[in-house]
Design a protein around this motif. Structure first.
Motif, PDB file in Angstrom:
ATOM      1  N   ASP A 188       0.798  -1.226   0.000  1.00 10.00           N
ATOM      2  CA  ASP A 188       0.000   0.000   0.000  1.00 10.00           C
ATOM      3  C   ASP A 188       0.832   1.279   0.000  1.00 10.00           C
ATOM      4  O   ASP A 188       0.296   2.369   0.138  1.00 10.00           O
ATOM      5  N   ILE A 189       2.152   1.142  -0.133  1.00  9.09           N
ATOM      6  CA  ILE A 189       3.021   2.314  -0.097  1.00  9.09           C
ATOM      7  C   ILE A 189       3.023   2.998  -1.452  1.00  9.09           C
ATOM      8  O   ILE A 189       3.151   2.361  -2.493  1.00  9.09           O
ATOM      9  N   SER A 190       2.876   4.310  -1.434  1.00 12.14           N
ATOM     10  CA  SER A 190       2.915   5.084  -2.667  1.00 12.14           C
ATOM     11  C   SER A 190       4.300   4.974  -3.287  1.00 12.14           C
ATOM     12  O   SER A 190       5.305   4.997  -2.587  1.00 12.14           O
ATOM     13  N   VAL A 191       4.327   4.869  -4.607  1.00 18.11           N
ATOM     14  CA  VAL A 191       5.599   4.788  -5.323  1.00 18.11           C
ATOM     15  C   VAL A 191       5.738   6.027  -6.192  1.00 18.11           C
ATOM     16  O   VAL A 191       4.800   6.442  -6.857  1.00 18.11           O
ATOM     17  N   ASN A 192       6.903   6.636  -6.135  1.00 16.08           N
ATOM     18  CA  ASN A 192       7.224   7.664  -7.110  1.00 16.08           C
ATOM     19  C   ASN A 192       8.629   7.380  -7.599  1.00 16.08           C
ATOM     20  O   ASN A 192       9.244   6.404  -7.196  1.00 16.08           O
ATOM     21  N   HIS A 193       9.137   8.221  -8.456  1.00 17.88           N
ATOM     22  CA  HIS A 193      10.418   7.928  -9.094  1.00 17.88           C
ATOM     23  C   HIS A 193      11.588   8.695  -8.496  1.00 17.88           C
ATOM     24  O   HIS A 193      12.668   8.731  -9.072  1.00 17.88           O
ATOM     25  N   GLY A 194      11.373   9.308  -7.349  1.00 14.09           N
ATOM     26  CA  GLY A 194      12.467   9.933  -6.613  1.00 14.09           C
ATOM     27  C   GLY A 194      12.898  11.295  -7.100  1.00 14.09           C
ATOM     28  O   GLY A 194      13.915  11.802  -6.661  1.00 14.09           O
ATOM     29  N   GLY A 195      12.141  11.890  -7.979  1.00 12.02           N
ATOM     30  CA  GLY A 195      12.481  13.242  -8.415  1.00 12.02           C
ATOM     31  C   GLY A 195      12.163  14.231  -7.299  1.00 12.02           C
ATOM     32  O   GLY A 195      11.196  14.052  -6.549  1.00 12.02           O
ATOM     33  N   GLU A 254      10.847  17.110  -7.333  1.00  4.63           N
ATOM     34  CA  GLU A 254       9.517  17.708  -7.453  1.00  4.63           C
ATOM     35  C   GLU A 254       8.448  16.764  -6.921  1.00  4.63           C
ATOM     36  O   GLU A 254       7.531  17.187  -6.216  1.00  4.63           O
ATOM     37  N   GLU A 255       8.551  15.468  -7.275  1.00  3.15           N
ATOM     38  CA  GLU A 255       7.578  14.484  -6.788  1.00  3.15           C
ATOM     39  C   GLU A 255       7.609  14.391  -5.273  1.00  3.15           C
ATOM     40  O   GLU A 255       6.569  14.329  -4.623  1.00  3.15           O
ATOM     41  N   VAL A 256       8.802  14.353  -4.710  1.00  3.06           N
ATOM     42  CA  VAL A 256       8.954  14.227  -3.265  1.00  3.06           C
ATOM     43  C   VAL A 256       8.438  15.484  -2.571  1.00  3.06           C
ATOM     44  O   VAL A 256       7.682  15.401  -1.591  1.00  3.06           O
ATOM     45  N   PHE A 257       8.807  16.645  -3.049  1.00  3.80           N
ATOM     46  CA  PHE A 257       8.416  17.906  -2.418  1.00  3.80           C
ATOM     47  C   PHE A 257       6.895  18.054  -2.380  1.00  3.80           C
ATOM     48  O   PHE A 257       6.331  18.538  -1.398  1.00  3.80           O
ATOM     49  N   ARG A 258       6.215  17.640  -3.455  1.00  5.43           N
ATOM     50  CA  ARG A 258       4.747  17.731  -3.511  1.00  5.43           C
ATOM     51  C   ARG A 258       4.075  16.930  -2.408  1.00  5.43           C
ATOM     52  O   ARG A 258       2.956  17.221  -2.015  1.00  5.43           O
ATOM     53  N   LEU A 296      16.217  19.028  -2.176  1.00  5.13           N
ATOM     54  CA  LEU A 296      15.231  18.804  -1.116  1.00  5.13           C
ATOM     55  C   LEU A 296      15.648  19.494   0.181  1.00  5.13           C
ATOM     56  O   LEU A 296      14.811  20.093   0.870  1.00  5.13           O
ATOM     57  N   ARG A 297      16.933  19.432   0.487  1.00  4.71           N
ATOM     58  CA  ARG A 297      17.430  20.115   1.686  1.00  4.71           C
ATOM     59  C   ARG A 297      17.265  21.634   1.550  1.00  4.71           C
ATOM     60  O   ARG A 297      16.876  22.314   2.503  1.00  4.71           O
ATOM     61  N   ARG A 298      17.582  22.186   0.369  1.00  8.24           N
ATOM     62  CA  ARG A 298      17.447  23.629   0.155  1.00  8.24           C
ATOM     63  C   ARG A 298      15.980  24.066   0.242  1.00  8.24           C
ATOM     64  O   ARG A 298      15.686  25.206   0.589  1.00  8.24           O
ATOM     65  N   LEU A 299      15.075  23.134  -0.070  1.00  9.59           N
ATOM     66  CA  LEU A 299      13.647  23.427   0.025  1.00  9.59           C
ATOM     67  C   LEU A 299      13.131  23.274   1.462  1.00  9.59           C
ATOM     68  O   LEU A 299      11.943  23.455   1.723  1.00  9.59           O
ATOM     69  N   GLY A 300      14.043  22.929   2.378  1.00  7.59           N
ATOM     70  CA  GLY A 300      13.684  22.876   3.794  1.00  7.59           C
ATOM     71  C   GLY A 300      13.253  21.523   4.311  1.00  7.59           C
ATOM     72  O   GLY A 300      12.791  21.419   5.451  1.00  7.59           O
ATOM     73  N   LEU A 301      13.398  20.474   3.512  1.00  5.43           N
ATOM     74  CA  LEU A 301      13.015  19.142   3.975  1.00  5.43           C
ATOM     75  C   LEU A 301      14.163  18.474   4.729  1.00  5.43           C
ATOM     76  O   LEU A 301      15.333  18.670   4.395  1.00  5.43           O
TER      77      LEU A 301
END
Length: 172
Positions: free
Chosen positions: A36-43, A45-49, A69-74
């Motif tokens: 049931d885990i969502s899959v994305n491709h690791g981009g 933009e996908e992660v930040f959303r 991702l770090r620069r975006l504050g994650l």
């Protein structure tokens, strides 16, 4: 695969970044938990959303993605690959701590599984046949698996760490 381990430890909302291997029973011991885990491709933009509280990545994740991702504050935590059973225990405990969960039961179950391995009635010679026709030789997780199974591996003599093989079936 880190999303799969996160699910095994009890983290709701885990995401598998990559190809979704965690949900495939052929390669993941946590396939039932990862289904049931969502899959994305690791981009990035996908992660930040997804607005995650924490991003778990491997050392093989593109550094540009992690930097963005770090620069975006994650918050991004990287995990080194496991080369031994101790590495598996360490990464699992770290994952539990990062997720605010106790991974002790999962680690104890892992150790109990290792303890259940019985000694073969006869010596077994084994070689791990890997991708692109290479056989694993020397220290590392493949050797630890063979050692736990009480297999005898051929002495490498002058083999490099990974020796090219031409065999299709490697069993004795």
């Amino acid at each position: 695969m880190h999303g799969s381990i996160g699910a095994a430890i009890g983290c709701a909302g885990a995401v598998d970044l990559g190809d979704g291997c965690g949900a495939h029973a052929q390669v993941s011991p946590f396939a039932d938990l990862a289904a049931d885990i969502s899959v994305n491709h690791g981009g990035a933009e996908e992660v930040f959303r997804l607005s995650p509280d924490l991003v778990l990545a491997s050392d093989y994740t593109p550094i540009a993605t992690l930097d963005l991702l770090r620069r975006l504050g994650l918050r991004v935590e990287q995990f080194a690959p496991e080369y031994s059973f101790d590495d598996i225990r360490t990464n699992t405990a770290r994952m539990g701590a990062l997720l605010g969960q106790d991974a002790g039961a999962l680690i104890a179950d892992f150790d109990a599984g290792l303890a259940r391995i019985s000694t073969p009635t006869r010596p077994i010679r084994a070689v791990i046949y890997g991708a692109n026709g290479f056989a694993s030789a020397g220290p590392g997780l493949p050797q630890a698996v063979l050692d736990a199974a009480v297999c005898k591996t051929p002495q490498p003599r002058s083999w490099p760490i990974a020796a090219p093989c031409r065999w299709n079936v490697l069993s004795c």
